[in-house]
Design an enzyme around this catalytic site. Structure first.
Site, mmCIF file in Angstrom:
data_model
loop_
_atom_site.group_PDB
_atom_site.id
_atom_site.type_symbol
_atom_site.label_atom_id
_atom_site.label_comp_id
_atom_site.label_asym_id
_atom_site.label_seq_id
_atom_site.Cartn_x
_atom_site.Cartn_y
_atom_site.Cartn_z
ATOM 1 N N ASN A 9 -3.393 7.825 -4.296
ATOM 2 C CA ASN A 9 -2.331 7.019 -4.902
ATOM 3 C C ASN A 9 -2.700 5.556 -4.658
ATOM 4 O O ASN A 9 -2.476 5.031 -3.571
ATOM 5 C CB ASN A 9 -0.987 7.371 -4.250
ATOM 6 C CG ASN A 9 0.148 6.484 -4.751
ATOM 7 O OD1 ASN A 9 -0.029 5.726 -5.702
ATOM 8 N ND2 ASN A 9 1.296 6.584 -4.107
ATOM 9 N N TRP A 10 -3.274 4.944 -5.669
ATOM 10 C CA TRP A 10 -3.763 3.563 -5.481
ATOM 11 C C TRP A 10 -2.625 2.546 -5.459
ATOM 12 O O TRP A 10 -2.849 1.392 -5.130
ATOM 13 C CB TRP A 10 -4.746 3.207 -6.600
ATOM 14 C CG TRP A 10 -6.095 3.834 -6.446
ATOM 15 C CD1 TRP A 10 -6.556 4.547 -5.376
ATOM 16 C CD2 TRP A 10 -7.183 3.785 -7.386
ATOM 17 N NE1 TRP A 10 -7.857 4.947 -5.590
ATOM 18 C CE2 TRP A 10 -8.267 4.491 -6.829
ATOM 19 C CE3 TRP A 10 -7.344 3.219 -8.654
ATOM 20 C CZ2 TRP A 10 -9.493 4.639 -7.483
ATOM 21 C CZ3 TRP A 10 -8.565 3.364 -9.305
ATOM 22 C CH2 TRP A 10 -9.625 4.065 -8.721
ATOM 23 N N LYS A 11 -1.439 2.951 -5.856
ATOM 24 C CA LYS A 11 -0.298 2.018 -5.908
ATOM 25 C C LYS A 11 -0.689 0.773 -6.719
ATOM 26 O O LYS A 11 -1.477 0.881 -7.646
ATOM 27 C CB LYS A 11 0.185 1.687 -4.485
ATOM 28 C CG LYS A 11 0.398 2.957 -3.649
ATOM 29 C CD LYS A 11 1.106 2.716 -2.363
ATOM 30 C CE LYS A 11 1.244 4.034 -1.609
ATOM 31 N NZ LYS A 11 1.996 3.930 -0.384
ATOM 32 N N HIS A 91 8.465 9.151 -5.714
ATOM 33 C CA HIS A 91 7.827 8.505 -4.559
ATOM 34 C C HIS A 91 8.857 7.602 -3.875
ATOM 35 O O HIS A 91 9.675 6.972 -4.534
ATOM 36 C CB HIS A 91 6.617 7.687 -5.021
ATOM 37 C CG HIS A 91 5.780 7.224 -3.866
ATOM 38 N ND1 HIS A 91 6.132 6.143 -3.104
ATOM 39 C CD2 HIS A 91 4.639 7.720 -3.332
ATOM 40 C CE1 HIS A 91 5.228 5.983 -2.138
ATOM 41 N NE2 HIS A 91 4.314 6.928 -2.253
ATOM 42 N N GLU A 93 8.681 4.761 -2.669
ATOM 43 C CA GLU A 93 8.684 3.356 -3.125
ATOM 44 C C GLU A 93 9.475 3.219 -4.427
ATOM 45 O O GLU A 93 10.142 2.213 -4.655
ATOM 46 C CB GLU A 93 7.240 2.855 -3.263
ATOM 47 C CG GLU A 93 6.620 2.626 -1.889
ATOM 48 C CD GLU A 93 5.117 2.802 -1.815
ATOM 49 O OE1 GLU A 93 4.446 2.769 -2.868
ATOM 50 O OE2 GLU A 93 4.607 2.985 -0.688
ATOM 51 N N GLU A 163 6.400 13.320 2.263
ATOM 52 C CA GLU A 163 5.946 12.024 2.752
ATOM 53 C C GLU A 163 7.075 11.342 3.530
ATOM 54 O O GLU A 163 7.937 10.683 2.932
ATOM 55 C CB GLU A 163 5.555 11.114 1.586
ATOM 56 C CG GLU A 163 4.445 11.664 0.717
ATOM 57 C CD GLU A 163 3.758 10.536 -0.071
ATOM 58 O OE1 GLU A 163 2.570 10.323 0.140
ATOM 59 O OE2 GLU A 163 4.448 9.872 -0.858
ATOM 60 N N GLY A 169 2.066 4.041 5.004
ATOM 61 C CA GLY A 169 1.525 2.697 5.191
ATOM 62 C C GLY A 169 1.722 2.132 6.588
ATOM 63 O O GLY A 169 1.469 0.956 6.822
ATOM 64 N N SER A 208 -0.066 7.773 5.898
ATOM 65 C CA SER A 208 -1.103 7.316 6.833
ATOM 66 C C SER A 208 -2.168 8.372 7.129
ATOM 67 O O SER A 208 -2.638 8.474 8.270
ATOM 68 C CB SER A 208 -0.473 6.803 8.135
ATOM 69 O OG SER A 208 0.301 5.647 7.867
ATOM 70 N N GLY A 229 -2.601 6.957 0.221
ATOM 71 C CA GLY A 229 -2.531 5.593 -0.285
ATOM 72 C C GLY A 229 -3.700 4.762 0.220
ATOM 73 O O GLY A 229 -4.803 4.808 -0.318
ATOM 74 N N GLY A 230 -3.467 4.015 1.304
ATOM 75 C CA GLY A 230 -4.444 3.051 1.822
ATOM 76 C C GLY A 230 -5.867 3.584 1.949
ATOM 77 O O GLY A 230 -6.826 2.914 1.536
HETATM 78 P P1 PGA Z 1 -0.422 5.760 2.788
HETATM 79 O O1 PGA Z 1 0.473 6.063 1.486
HETATM 80 O O2 PGA Z 1 -1.534 6.784 2.795
HETATM 81 O O3 PGA Z 1 -0.942 4.354 2.583
HETATM 82 O O4 PGA Z 1 0.466 5.891 3.971
HETATM 83 C C1 PGA Z 1 0.776 7.376 1.093
HETATM 84 C C2 PGA Z 1 1.684 7.378 -0.111
HETATM 85 O O5 PGA Z 1 2.593 6.548 -0.193
HETATM 86 O O6 PGA Z 1 1.516 8.218 -1.018
#
Ligand code: PGA
Length: 247
Positions: A9-11, A91, A93, A163, A169, A208, A229-230
């Protein structure tokens, strides 16, 4: 056996040159692993270009309506028309920053199932909910609402991503006992709602995940993969997760 999924998930990250660099590194690495599915969820401006690489490419978001005057939004039919293969729904976010509520998320689920479009349904609790012992009840209510009209015959469209918001994050993933508890709870919920086919629905963990903790997280039998994500923004790092998943 359920398939394993590793999803990036590159956001709202990576510029066009950075996407090209990512792909260059990506193509130099060995991703051959027939039991695992790799997915990329980039910003929508890169969807078409990434689809042309032959990868499983998904959208980070979709609107609930089918078409019309919804400036800035993207419809399922539009995604399908450029061979995008799936979408993230719910998600945290989207829920927290963009105020998507359970009703909208349920509507998005209905739109996707109506169009036969696969989706990853995200769920997870805030730290306060966990501290108050409300984490299971909270996730149950998210899933209950989102899947209220879900037809078990369409189970192949559904993937769940657990999640916990406090792990996203933050550099601090959930512990394996916390993940195992929640994944077992989600599996039981799905079985109650959908019957035996619930066992075919992949349940991913997200929050994470990185090369330091991936092996431990993936050793949980209830973890069918991860939404990352990251650690997905660097193709080399992401490849280490891919290898950890196959170990
Ligand atoms: P993260 O994000 O790996 O940066 O914690 C995961 C996500 O929000 O899907």
């Amino acid at each position: 056996m359920r398939k394993k999924i590793l999803a990036a998930n590159w956001k709202m990250n990576l510029t066009q040159p950075q996407v090209l660099d990512w792909l260059k590194v990506f193509h130099d690495l060995d991703w051959h692993q027939p039991q695992q599915e790799l997915r990329i969820y980039p910003s929508s401006i890169y969807l078409k270009e990434l689809v042309s690489t032959g990868l499983h490419v998904g959208a980070q978001n979709v609107f609930a309506e089918q078409k019309g005057a919804f400036t800035g939004e993207i419809a399922v039919e539009q995604l399908q028309s450029i061979d995008v293969q799936s979408v993230l729904i719910g998600h945290s976010e989207r829920r927290l920053i963009f105020k998507e509520d359970d009703a909208l998320i349920a509507q998005k689920v209905r739109t996707c199932t109506g169009a036969g479009f696969p989706f990853i349904l995200c769920c997870g609790e805030a730290i306060e909910q966990r501290e108050q012992g409300q984490h299971l009840a909270h996730v149950e209510s998210q899933l209950k609402s989102a899947l209220e009209q879900f037809d078990p015959a369409q189970h192949s469209l559904l993937t769940i991503a657990y999640e916990p918001i406090w792990a996203i994050g933050s550099g601090m993933s959930a512990r394996t006992d916390q993940i195992s508890e929640m994944h077992a709870f989600i599996r039981d919920f799905l079985e109650k709602e959908l019957g035996a086919i619930a066992h075919q629905i992949p349940i991913l963990y997200g929050g994470s995940v990185n090369s330091q903790n991936a092996s431990e997280l993936f050793s949980c039998p209830s973890v069918d993969g991860a939404l990352v994500g990251g650690a997905s923004l660097d193709a080399q790092h992401f490849h280490q997760l891919w290898q950890a998943l196959s170990a």
